[in-house]
Design a protein around this motif. Structure first.
Motif, PDB file in Angstrom:
ATOM      1  N   LEU A  73       0.781  -1.082   0.068  1.00 29.72           N
ATOM      2  CA  LEU A  73       0.150   0.023  -0.027  1.00 29.72           C
ATOM      3  C   LEU A  73       0.946   1.472  -0.155  1.00 29.72           C
ATOM      4  O   LEU A  73       0.692   2.150  -0.654  1.00 29.72           O
ATOM      5  CB  LEU A  73      -0.849  -0.020   1.220  1.00 29.72           C
ATOM      6  CG  LEU A  73      -1.902   0.999   1.242  1.00 29.72           C
ATOM      7  CD1 LEU A  73      -3.191   1.091   0.044  1.00 29.72           C
ATOM      8  CD2 LEU A  73      -2.629   0.956   2.772  1.00 29.72           C
ATOM      9  N   CYS A  74       1.884   1.249   0.830  1.00 32.36           N
ATOM     10  CA  CYS A  74       2.757   2.334   0.986  1.00 32.36           C
ATOM     11  C   CYS A  74       3.543   2.662  -0.608  1.00 32.36           C
ATOM     12  O   CYS A  74       3.902   3.629  -1.058  1.00 32.36           O
ATOM     13  CB  CYS A  74       3.761   2.130   1.874  1.00 32.36           C
ATOM     14  SG  CYS A  74       3.119   2.368   3.700  1.00 32.36           S
ATOM     15  N   ALA A  75       3.781   1.384  -1.124  1.00 30.88           N
ATOM     16  CA  ALA A  75       4.459   1.668  -2.558  1.00 30.88           C
ATOM     17  C   ALA A  75       3.522   2.172  -3.399  1.00 30.88           C
ATOM     18  O   ALA A  75       4.117   2.798  -4.117  1.00 30.88           O
ATOM     19  CB  ALA A  75       5.007   0.169  -2.862  1.00 30.88           C
ATOM     20  N   LEU A  76       2.219   1.768  -3.431  1.00 31.71           N
ATOM     21  CA  LEU A  76       1.393   2.259  -4.417  1.00 31.71           C
ATOM     22  C   LEU A  76       1.338   3.780  -4.216  1.00 31.71           C
ATOM     23  O   LEU A  76       1.079   4.296  -5.246  1.00 31.71           O
ATOM     24  CB  LEU A  76       0.263   1.648  -4.178  1.00 31.71           C
ATOM     25  CG  LEU A  76       0.003  -0.023  -4.795  1.00 31.71           C
ATOM     26  CD1 LEU A  76      -1.402  -0.457  -4.366  1.00 31.71           C
ATOM     27  CD2 LEU A  76       0.390  -0.040  -6.142  1.00 31.71           C
ATOM     28  N   MET A  77       1.315   4.118  -2.738  1.00 31.20           N
ATOM     29  CA  MET A  77       1.213   5.719  -2.728  1.00 31.20           C
ATOM     30  C   MET A  77       2.286   6.556  -2.836  1.00 31.20           C
ATOM     31  O   MET A  77       2.274   7.683  -3.619  1.00 31.20           O
ATOM     32  CB  MET A  77       0.709   5.991  -1.236  1.00 31.20           C
ATOM     33  CG  MET A  77      -0.657   5.280  -0.783  1.00 31.20           C
ATOM     34  SD  MET A  77      -0.814   5.684   0.968  1.00 31.20           S
ATOM     35  CE  MET A  77      -2.647   4.840   1.094  1.00 31.20           C
ATOM     36  N   LEU A  78       3.421   5.826  -2.893  1.00 34.40           N
ATOM     37  CA  LEU A  78       4.763   6.306  -3.188  1.00 34.40           C
ATOM     38  C   LEU A  78       5.111   6.459  -4.645  1.00 34.40           C
ATOM     39  O   LEU A  78       5.739   7.623  -5.250  1.00 34.40           O
ATOM     40  CB  LEU A  78       5.814   5.791  -2.475  1.00 34.40           C
ATOM     41  CG  LEU A  78       6.046   6.316  -0.828  1.00 34.40           C
ATOM     42  CD1 LEU A  78       7.115   5.285  -0.357  1.00 34.40           C
ATOM     43  CD2 LEU A  78       5.945   7.828  -0.789  1.00 34.40           C
ATOM     44  N   TYR A  79       4.704   5.540  -5.402  1.00 30.92           N
ATOM     45  CA  TYR A  79       4.987   5.383  -6.562  1.00 30.92           C
ATOM     46  C   TYR A  79       4.538   6.499  -7.600  1.00 30.92           C
ATOM     47  O   TYR A  79       5.266   7.247  -8.408  1.00 30.92           O
ATOM     48  CB  TYR A  79       4.414   4.134  -7.403  1.00 30.92           C
ATOM     49  CG  TYR A  79       4.507   3.967  -8.960  1.00 30.92           C
ATOM     50  CD1 TYR A  79       5.725   3.497  -9.466  1.00 30.92           C
ATOM     51  CD2 TYR A  79       3.597   4.278  -9.885  1.00 30.92           C
ATOM     52  CE1 TYR A  79       5.964   3.463 -10.770  1.00 30.92           C
ATOM     53  CE2 TYR A  79       3.703   4.229 -11.156  1.00 30.92           C
ATOM     54  CZ  TYR A  79       4.802   3.698 -11.600  1.00 30.92           C
ATOM     55  OH  TYR A  79       5.243   3.534 -12.976  1.00 30.92           O
TER      56      TYR A  79
END
Length: 303
Positions: free
Chosen positions: A33-39
């Motif tokens: 989830l964090c990766a999706l937000m940071l991408y």
């Protein structure tokens, strides 16, 4: 029976297989989830430093391709940009200060059940959430009040957010009434209670509202687009919007002065715009983040 086991409890100190599986799944899920937000942010940051050709070819993902700072130079070497950036800071600080004064005082008044006409005042506020006069009447009103081409056309129309007002009202209603009663016994009036008792206990919700208002004023460009005709009064968001649209002669001159073309700038100007716009908010957010969840939750417990 082992007394220590009774005191420790059946599940304390022992982790079941289901608990371990849930913890692992939860960790992996939150990382994704964090990766999706940071991408998106990382991609935009990479695009802001990439060459226009690489962006148009879709070659940029996490790292800049064809490292390029011409767009940053074209924007940041323009004196108008810095003037407009200063305008944005002025509008944000002034608008947030006015909004907080009006919102806190209005919410404190509405939080008192004994206030005569309280339901009418709440109804007036809630009514504006669903109905407004429309774009043309608002423009006529601002012009008639003589606020066109002034800072007040930016900061006053959005001075009170009804959502923020209702959240803060609910928070004030959740404060113990005994504190106000004790303050009244000690001789404090309503202004003293509000300034010396209520506000110090409301740091969490106040910090949250400051964040909401400052972000709204910082990102707003449409009000300036409607009510401001003078370039020297533009906020930086409108300057960058005009640069994207190719509608600003000043921006085009700034790009030419930096030794590049408007076409070159416009190919990755959107990425540069987002980065330059979000930097101040990223700097402010860490200082108020610890109040954010607490303030919203405390203010939304009661309706």
């Amino acid at each position: 029976m082992d007394p220590e086991r009774v005191l420790r409890g059946p599940s304390r100190g022992r982790e079941t297989r289901g608990t371990r599986v849930f913890g692992a799944f939860n960790t992996v899920f939150l990382i994704l989830l964090c990766a999706l937000m940071l991408y998106p942010f990382i991609t935009v940051l990479a695009q802001s430093f990439s060459s226009p050709g690489a962006i148009n070819a879709g070659q940029v993902s996490f790292w800049p391709v064809g490292f390029n700072t011409d767009t940053y130079a074209a924007v940041m070497q323009n004196e108008t940009f810095w003037r407009n950036y200063g305008n944005t800071v002025l509008y944000t600080v002034t608008g947030t200060a006015i909004a907080m004064v009006l919102t806190t005082t209005y919410a404190f008044v509405l939080s008192k059940p004994h206030l005569k006409g309280r339901k009418v005042l709440i109804g007036i506020a809630v009514f504006t959430m669903f109905f407004n006069g429309g774009l043309v009447p608002n423009y006529v009103l601002i012009s008639s009040l003589g606020m066109k081409n002034t800072m007040w056309a930016i900061v006053l129309p959005g001075a009170i957010s009804v959502f923020n007002l209702l959240v803060m009202k609910s928070f004030f209603e959740s404060l113990p009434k005994e504190l106000e009663e004790a303050a009244q016994i000690d001789g404090l009036g309503w202004y003293g209670i509000f300034g010396r008792i209520v506000l110090p206990l409301s740091k969490a919700v106040i910090a949250t509202m400051i964040l909401f208002y400052s972000v709204a004023f910082w990102n707003d460009w449409f009000a300036a687009f409607l009510y401001l005709d003078k370039t020297e009064l533009f906020p930086v968001t409108l300057f960058l919007r005009n640069l994207i649209a190719g509608a600003s002669t000043t921006a085009s001159e700034g790009a030419a002065a930096a030794g590049t073309t408007t076409a070159l700038v416009s190919s990755n100007i959107q990425a540069v715009t987002m980065i330059l716009t979000v930097i101040p908010i990223l700097c402010i957010y860490p200082f108020v983040q610890r109040f954010f969840v607490t303030g919203v939750m405390l203010g939304s417990v009661k309706g």
